[in-house]
Design an enzyme around this catalytic site. Structure first.
Site, PDB file in Angstrom:
ATOM      1  N   ASP A  74      50.978  56.516  36.307  1.00  0.00           N
ATOM      2  CA  ASP A  74      51.539  55.364  37.001  1.00  0.00           C
ATOM      3  C   ASP A  74      52.597  54.728  36.094  1.00  0.00           C
ATOM      4  O   ASP A  74      52.753  55.113  34.927  1.00  0.00           O
ATOM      5  CB  ASP A  74      50.393  54.383  37.301  1.00  0.00           C
ATOM      6  CG  ASP A  74      50.865  53.115  37.978  1.00  0.00           C
ATOM      7  OD1 ASP A  74      51.673  53.209  38.918  1.00  0.00           O
ATOM      8  OD2 ASP A  74      50.442  52.021  37.559  1.00  0.00           O
TER       9      ASP A  74
ATOM     10  N   ALA B 237      54.043  50.614  36.160  1.00  0.00           N
ATOM     11  CA  ALA B 237      53.706  49.252  35.716  1.00  0.00           C
ATOM     12  C   ALA B 237      52.219  49.127  35.387  1.00  0.00           C
ATOM     13  O   ALA B 237      51.357  49.457  36.198  1.00  0.00           O
ATOM     14  CB  ALA B 237      54.084  48.238  36.793  1.00  0.00           C
TER      15      ALA B 237
ATOM     16  N   ALA C 109      48.037  37.958  44.349  1.00  0.00           N
ATOM     17  CA  ALA C 109      49.072  38.994  44.353  1.00  0.00           C
ATOM     18  C   ALA C 109      48.587  40.288  43.715  1.00  0.00           C
ATOM     19  O   ALA C 109      49.071  41.372  44.049  1.00  0.00           O
ATOM     20  CB  ALA C 109      50.317  38.489  43.633  1.00  0.00           C
TER      21      ALA C 109
ATOM     22  N   MET D 179      47.156  45.676  44.333  1.00  0.00           N
ATOM     23  CA  MET D 179      48.102  46.379  43.464  1.00  0.00           C
ATOM     24  C   MET D 179      47.863  47.889  43.469  1.00  0.00           C
ATOM     25  O   MET D 179      46.722  48.345  43.444  1.00  0.00           O
ATOM     26  CB  MET D 179      48.006  45.851  42.032  1.00  0.00           C
ATOM     27  CG  MET D 179      49.122  46.344  41.129  1.00  0.00           C
ATOM     28  SD  MET D 179      50.760  45.888  41.733  1.00  0.00           S
ATOM     29  CE  MET D 179      50.721  44.118  41.495  1.00  0.00           C
TER      30      MET D 179
ATOM     31  N   LYS E  79      54.863  48.735  48.410  1.00  0.00           N
ATOM     32  CA  LYS E  79      55.091  47.291  48.433  1.00  0.00           C
ATOM     33  C   LYS E  79      55.019  46.688  49.832  1.00  0.00           C
ATOM     34  O   LYS E  79      54.556  45.562  49.991  1.00  0.00           O
ATOM     35  CB  LYS E  79      56.416  46.955  47.739  1.00  0.00           C
ATOM     36  CG  LYS E  79      56.475  47.425  46.282  1.00  0.00           C
ATOM     37  CD  LYS E  79      55.200  47.099  45.507  1.00  0.00           C
ATOM     38  CE  LYS E  79      55.223  47.661  44.096  1.00  0.00           C
ATOM     39  NZ  LYS E  79      53.879  47.690  43.463  1.00  0.00           N
TER      40      LYS E  79
ATOM     41  N   HIS F 245      51.463  46.521  50.459  1.00  0.00           N
ATOM     42  CA  HIS F 245      50.898  45.480  49.590  1.00  0.00           C
ATOM     43  C   HIS F 245      51.043  44.114  50.264  1.00  0.00           C
ATOM     44  O   HIS F 245      50.091  43.314  50.289  1.00  0.00           O
ATOM     45  CB  HIS F 245      51.631  45.507  48.247  1.00  0.00           C
ATOM     46  CG  HIS F 245      51.045  44.635  47.195  1.00  0.00           C
ATOM     47  ND1 HIS F 245      50.687  45.111  45.951  1.00  0.00           N
ATOM     48  CD2 HIS F 245      50.766  43.294  47.162  1.00  0.00           C
ATOM     49  CE1 HIS F 245      50.215  44.110  45.229  1.00  0.00           C
ATOM     50  NE2 HIS F 245      50.269  42.998  45.943  1.00  0.00           N
TER      51      HIS F 245
ATOM     52  N   ARG G 108      50.208  55.854  48.142  1.00  0.00           N
ATOM     53  CA  ARG G 108      48.794  55.644  47.844  1.00  0.00           C
ATOM     54  C   ARG G 108      48.117  54.857  48.965  1.00  0.00           C
ATOM     55  O   ARG G 108      48.757  54.062  49.628  1.00  0.00           O
ATOM     56  CB  ARG G 108      48.655  54.854  46.530  1.00  0.00           C
ATOM     57  CG  ARG G 108      49.242  55.547  45.340  1.00  0.00           C
ATOM     58  CD  ARG G 108      49.252  54.609  44.152  1.00  0.00           C
ATOM     59  NE  ARG G 108      49.914  55.256  43.019  1.00  0.00           N
ATOM     60  CZ  ARG G 108      50.613  54.596  42.107  1.00  0.00           C
ATOM     61  NH1 ARG G 108      50.757  53.285  42.191  1.00  0.00           N
ATOM     62  NH2 ARG G 108      51.171  55.243  41.112  1.00  0.00           N
TER      63      ARG G 108
ATOM     64  N   ASP H  82      46.166  52.106  36.389  1.00  0.00           N
ATOM     65  CA  ASP H  82      45.479  50.862  36.046  1.00  0.00           C
ATOM     66  C   ASP H  82      44.933  50.143  37.269  1.00  0.00           C
ATOM     67  O   ASP H  82      44.378  49.053  37.136  1.00  0.00           O
ATOM     68  CB  ASP H  82      46.434  49.926  35.290  1.00  0.00           C
ATOM     69  CG  ASP H  82      47.616  49.516  36.136  1.00  0.00           C
ATOM     70  OD1 ASP H  82      47.738  48.330  36.460  1.00  0.00           O
ATOM     71  OD2 ASP H  82      48.441  50.382  36.481  1.00  0.00           O
TER      72      ASP H  82
END
Length: 269
Positions: free
Chosen positions: A10, A12, A44, A48, A52, A55, A160, A186
């Site tokens: 990944d 970020a 927010a 994750m 986006k 999200h 994803r 993460d």
């Protein structure tokens, strides 16, 4: 030889942007600018790892955010609202992402060690291509350049938690068995992605989204708080099905040695 041939990383919170702050801060700002609705950094962070647009959709379904939205507009968030927030989000994220392109401590040395062991370096992200086209060269200037990368909007099948970005890495890198790949992330959707692709999965409990601290905050943090946050993050990643959970990418070579030993005994993910 039956050993790990590739890692798929990944971005970020895994290789750059300790604490995964670039996207979370921009989500808060995009909700505020587009509709005058306040969301917290903690909110927010909840979805994750997704693309986006997805999200933002997931944020609108959080009970706390939905309650604020309903109170302001008398209805639930709809697709047109998501489009408007996304349209606000994108230029902000494109402008800001280069400020979060520095590799996390230990990443460059770890990548070098993996390459010395003959392991290829793939990558994928919940960022769309327009953001990645800014982030990838910025990270390269800081010394991190994977062998390939896939953005969340690159593939018609989607992003994803589906397996498609991870599998595109397998195709691009020419890896002949998914059981010889490790997906590192993460956040839970990235772990699910790796499992759906048939790979070994490694969660990062300290450097990323679930831990949720800047590098400076982490360095100054009391040992007890680190332990509490680490346990919280690790529990989320293990609950998603991670085979292993470590603090950061710097711990990955040791995990790969363990996986290689399991592969040598005939085990599979």
């Amino acid at each position: 030889m039956n050993r790990i041939n590739a890692v798929i990383l990944d971005w970020a919170g895994t290789t750059v942007d300790f604490g995964s702050f670039a996207p979370t801060q921009i989500f808060v700002e995009a909700f505020r600018r587009a509709f005058g609705v306040e969301i917290t950094l903690a909110e927010a962070r909840v979805p994750m790892g997704l693309g986006k647009w997805q999200h933002i959709e997931a944020l609108g379904k959080l009970p706390s955010v939905d309650a604020r939205w309903q109170a302001k507009f008398g209805r639930a968030m709809n697709a047109a609202d998501i489009d408007e927030i996304y349209a606000t989000f994108m230029p902000l994220q494109i402008a800001k992402v280069v400020d979060f392109s520095t590799p996390i401590a230990g990443v460059i040395d770890t990548i070098a060690a993996l390459r010395n062991a003959g392991i290829k370096i793939g990558s994928c992200s919940g960022y769309p291509r327009a953001v990645m086209e800014r982030l990838v060269p910025a990270a390269a200037e800081h010394g991190y350049a994977p062998d390939c990368w896939v953005a969340t909007d690159d593939l018609a099948a989607g992003g994803r938690p589906g397996p498609w970005m991870a599998l595109q890495n397998v195709i691009t890198l020419g890896i002949d068995a998914v059981s010889r790949c490790v997906k590192v992330d993460d956040a839970a959707p990235g772990i699910t992605e790796g499992l759906n692709a048939g790979m070994w999965t490694v969660g990062l409990a300290v450097s990323g989204n679930e831990f949720g601290a800047t590098w400076e905050e982490y360095q100054a943090m009391p040992v007890a708080e680190i332990a509490t946050r680490r346990e919280h993050a690790a529990s989320k990643l293990y609950a998603a099905g991670a085979h292993y959970v470590v603090d950061s990418l710097a711990d990955l070579p040791g995990v790969i040695a363990e996986i290689n030993a399991r592969l040598a005994k005939g085990e599979r993910p």
